[in-house]
Design an enzyme around this catalytic site. Structure first.
Site, mmCIF file in Angstrom:
data_model
loop_
_atom_site.group_PDB
_atom_site.id
_atom_site.type_symbol
_atom_site.label_atom_id
_atom_site.label_comp_id
_atom_site.label_asym_id
_atom_site.label_seq_id
_atom_site.Cartn_x
_atom_site.Cartn_y
_atom_site.Cartn_z
ATOM 1 N N ARG A 288 8.254 4.691 2.204
ATOM 2 C CA ARG A 288 8.438 3.560 3.134
ATOM 3 C C ARG A 288 9.888 3.091 3.083
ATOM 4 N NH1 ARG A 288 2.960 -0.134 2.926
ATOM 5 N NH2 ARG A 288 3.806 -0.856 4.899
ATOM 6 N N ASP B 53 -3.643 1.337 11.451
ATOM 7 C CA ASP B 53 -4.421 0.505 10.523
ATOM 8 C C ASP B 53 -5.915 0.521 10.835
ATOM 9 O OD1 ASP B 53 -2.072 -0.073 9.273
ATOM 10 O OD2 ASP B 53 -1.812 -2.045 10.176
ATOM 11 N N ILE C 136 2.011 7.932 12.188
ATOM 12 C CA ILE C 136 2.899 6.873 11.667
ATOM 13 C C ILE C 136 3.202 7.104 10.177
ATOM 14 C CG2 ILE C 136 3.231 4.373 11.378
ATOM 15 C CD1 ILE C 136 2.801 5.079 14.322
ATOM 16 N N CYS D 140 0.846 -1.203 0.000
ATOM 17 C CA CYS D 140 0.000 0.000 0.000
ATOM 18 C C CYS D 140 0.877 1.246 0.000
ATOM 19 C CB CYS D 140 -0.870 0.040 1.258
ATOM 20 S SG CYS D 140 -2.166 -1.190 1.279
HETATM 21 N N1 EPU Z 1 10.321 3.603 8.829
HETATM 22 C C1 EPU Z 1 11.513 4.204 8.466
HETATM 23 N N2 EPU Z 1 12.584 3.388 8.209
HETATM 24 C C2 EPU Z 1 12.506 2.046 8.275
HETATM 25 C C3 EPU Z 1 11.302 1.439 8.624
HETATM 26 C C4 EPU Z 1 10.208 2.257 8.899
HETATM 27 O O1 EPU Z 1 11.611 5.441 8.387
HETATM 28 O O2 EPU Z 1 13.529 1.370 8.026
HETATM 29 C C5 EPU Z 1 9.156 4.463 9.143
HETATM 30 C C6 EPU Z 1 8.008 4.266 8.155
HETATM 31 O O3 EPU Z 1 8.180 5.065 7.006
HETATM 32 C C7 EPU Z 1 6.818 4.667 8.994
HETATM 33 C C8 EPU Z 1 7.196 4.177 10.388
HETATM 34 O O4 EPU Z 1 8.624 4.044 10.391
HETATM 35 O O5 EPU Z 1 6.668 6.048 8.992
HETATM 36 C C9 EPU Z 1 6.583 2.876 10.834
HETATM 37 O O6 EPU Z 1 6.799 1.886 9.827
HETATM 38 P P1 EPU Z 1 6.820 0.318 10.133
HETATM 39 O O7 EPU Z 1 8.144 -0.205 9.697
HETATM 40 O O8 EPU Z 1 6.379 0.086 11.530
HETATM 41 O O9 EPU Z 1 5.685 -0.203 9.144
HETATM 42 P P2 EPU Z 1 5.714 -1.522 8.261
HETATM 43 O O10 EPU Z 1 6.445 -2.579 8.970
HETATM 44 O O11 EPU Z 1 6.108 -1.169 6.879
HETATM 45 C C10 EPU Z 1 3.605 -2.576 9.349
HETATM 46 C C11 EPU Z 1 2.282 -3.122 8.864
HETATM 47 C C12 EPU Z 1 1.411 -1.970 8.397
HETATM 48 C C13 EPU Z 1 1.219 -0.992 9.566
HETATM 49 C C14 EPU Z 1 2.577 -0.546 10.132
HETATM 50 C C15 EPU Z 1 2.466 0.310 11.381
HETATM 51 C C16 EPU Z 1 2.896 -5.287 8.028
HETATM 52 C C17 EPU Z 1 3.083 -6.173 6.863
HETATM 53 N N3 EPU Z 1 2.538 -4.035 7.758
HETATM 54 O O12 EPU Z 1 4.175 -1.888 8.254
HETATM 55 O O13 EPU Z 1 0.161 -2.557 8.079
HETATM 56 O O14 EPU Z 1 0.525 0.155 9.125
HETATM 57 O O15 EPU Z 1 3.366 -1.711 10.459
HETATM 58 O O16 EPU Z 1 1.775 -0.392 12.379
HETATM 59 O O17 EPU Z 1 3.009 -5.723 9.164
HETATM 60 C C18 EPU Z 1 -1.839 -2.841 6.898
HETATM 61 O O18 EPU Z 1 -1.948 -3.966 7.405
HETATM 62 O O19 EPU Z 1 -2.775 -2.280 6.291
HETATM 63 C C19 EPU Z 1 -0.572 -2.109 7.016
HETATM 64 C C20 EPU Z 1 -0.240 -1.106 6.219
#
Ligand code: EPU
Length: 430
Positions: A123, A307, A329, A118
């Protein structure tokens, strides 16, 4: 192409059973390749497309994947013969990058195309890379498109995350479980799916402690073995049905949940005037009067989950008074407000803030699912609205909601999946 057609205005009543957690499944499926053995995963949401792509990825690298029943899969990771995952697979979902950590842990090398998923704002994966490098891996990124990770020997290390990241916490856990020595992840994510992943890894013989707090300690073990494991219920799917119950002025028992995981959502629903009854593994949500306004700020767990932000906005859109939503977030998670405004909502967005002025009622309209949770919000809006709502781009919704038409229909929604010709495809005919 497919769309959902919803005739709204009917309160939801009855019982709905929640599936296994998508975001736990997406971490646990790649984790299964860390053992050269067979794992049986239960309560797996096998019908959502994100899980399907992860299972296709397993097959692409030589794992055996056998569906035992609708929610149980056997993963045979004994004969994996590749550490390369192509863009054809990774473009479909974000979580494909968990194969970097898992393949590094298994083979000491991984070559994985950059992930899709998404669009919620930029990201970056800098924290994942920082973690892998601290464990001793060399990382190169070819043409901004393919991540190549190699390591002679992974060695445990302290790793401080600059921001709380679910993805980086998962990926580092996967790479660290078989590294030699102790890895300490500080400022780790605390989401229920992190705890579930840790429990799964420990069931395979890993030594992971502290998951669910912001310090996770992983003592590397030389080998993991197969196991049978049941995934936790999906916090966000449950929350979606809870908000739908309230927004339709209904009364729904949401079954197969862990009420503790739903507290931030339950509390906001109660603030809005809903009655939320908690049972051992179910919650009942009822609302019989116009919802009250409330403010929401999304935060890492145990805060209000990002979410659930679009779904909750639908309830606030028909609440008495003005609510403020702060998204802390993702930088671009308010696109759905344009669609809700087409249905008569009054929401204005300024950067990370949305000001939601409650209106009397929403009206059915043609709308689009901009992403997975935006799509869930459109379904709730369609159910709450008077008249007919048609939702396009539902492929996003199918990524994360199992049997969504069947489940909503069973609690009284008038929702259908309708096939229609792709106009672009028609244009090319002749
Ligand atoms: N971020 C960074 N650098 C990184 C990693 C993250 O700057 O190396 C930033 C991101 O840009 C964001 C924040 O940190 O602003 C949080 O990102 P996170 O890494 O926690 O998100 P994600 O792992 O990519 C997962 C879920 C998402 C959910 C987020 C936050 C999965 C597969 N996806 O994403 O779920 O929104 O955590 O809780 O677990 C959904 O299910 O609809 C979904 C988008």
């Amino acid at each position: 192409m497919e769309k959902f057609v919803i005739n709204g205005g009917k309160p939801l009543h009855g019982e709905v059973t929640i599936s296994g957690a998508k975001n736990a499944a997406l971490a646990i499926i790649p984790a299964a390749i860390l053992s050269e053995d067979i794992c049986i995963i239960e309560n797996l949401p096998t019908s959502i497309s994100d899980v399907n792509y992860m299972m296709k990825t397993l097959r692409q690298i030589g794992a055996g994947v056998r569906l035992i029943n609708n929610s149980t899969v056997e993963i045979d990771a004994r004969h994996i013969n590749s550490y390369i995952i192509s863009h054809e697979i990774t473009k479909h979902l974000r979580a494909s990058y968990y194969f970097i950590g898992a393949l590094l842990g298994r083979f000491g090398k991984a070559k994985v195309a950059m992930p899709g998923g998404c669009y919620l704002g930029p990201r970056p994966i800098d924290q994942h890379i920082k973690g892998f490098e601290l464990l001793g891996a060399n990382i190169s990124i070819e043409d901004n498109a393919i991540v190549e990770a190699t390591s002679e020997k992974l060695t445990g290390s302290p790793i401080y995350l600059d921001m709380v990241s679910v993805g980086a916490t998962v990926n580092i856990m996967l790479a660290a479980v078989k590294a030699s020595g102790l890895t300490v992840i500080e400022n780790a994510a605390k989401e229920p799916h992190i705890v579930d992943l840790a429990n799964f890894l420990n069931s395979m013989g890993a030594d992971v402690r502290g998951a669910g707090t912001d310090v996770i300690k992983i003592r590397g073990v030389p080998q993991l073995h197969g196991c049978t494991y049941s995934i936790i219920p999906d916090q966000i799917e449950a929350g979606t049905y809870m908000v739908a119950a309230a927004a339709s002025y209904g009364d729904v028992l949401v079954k197969n949940v862990i009420p503790k995981h739903l507290e931030s959502i339950s509390n906001k629903l109660i603030e809005c005037g809903a009655i939320v009854e908690e049972y051992d593994d179910a919650v009942r949500v009822m609302l019989s009067r116009k919802p009250a306004r409330c403010n929401i700020k999304t935060m890492p767990h145990p805060g209000f989950p990002t979410d659930m932000q679009p779904q909750m906005a639908v309830l606030l859109a028909i609440a008495e008074g003005t609510s403020i939503i702060t998204e802390s977030i993702w930088s671009n998670r308010f696109r759905y407000t344009e669609q809700l405004n087409r249905m008569g909502a009054s929401i204005s967005v300024d950067g990370q803030l949305a000001v939601v002025q409650g209106v009397e009622t929403l009206k059915g309209a043609p709308v689009r699912a901009d992403d997975l949770r935006a799509g869930a919000a459109m379904i709730i809006a369609g159910i709450a609205a008077k008249g007919t709502t048609e939702i396009e781009d539902i492929v996003h919704i199918d990524r994360g909601y199992e049997y969504v038409v069947e489940k909503f229909s069973a609690i009284g929604a008038d929702i259908r999946r309708v096939y229609y010709p792709d106009s672009d495809a028609l244009d090319t005919v002749g």
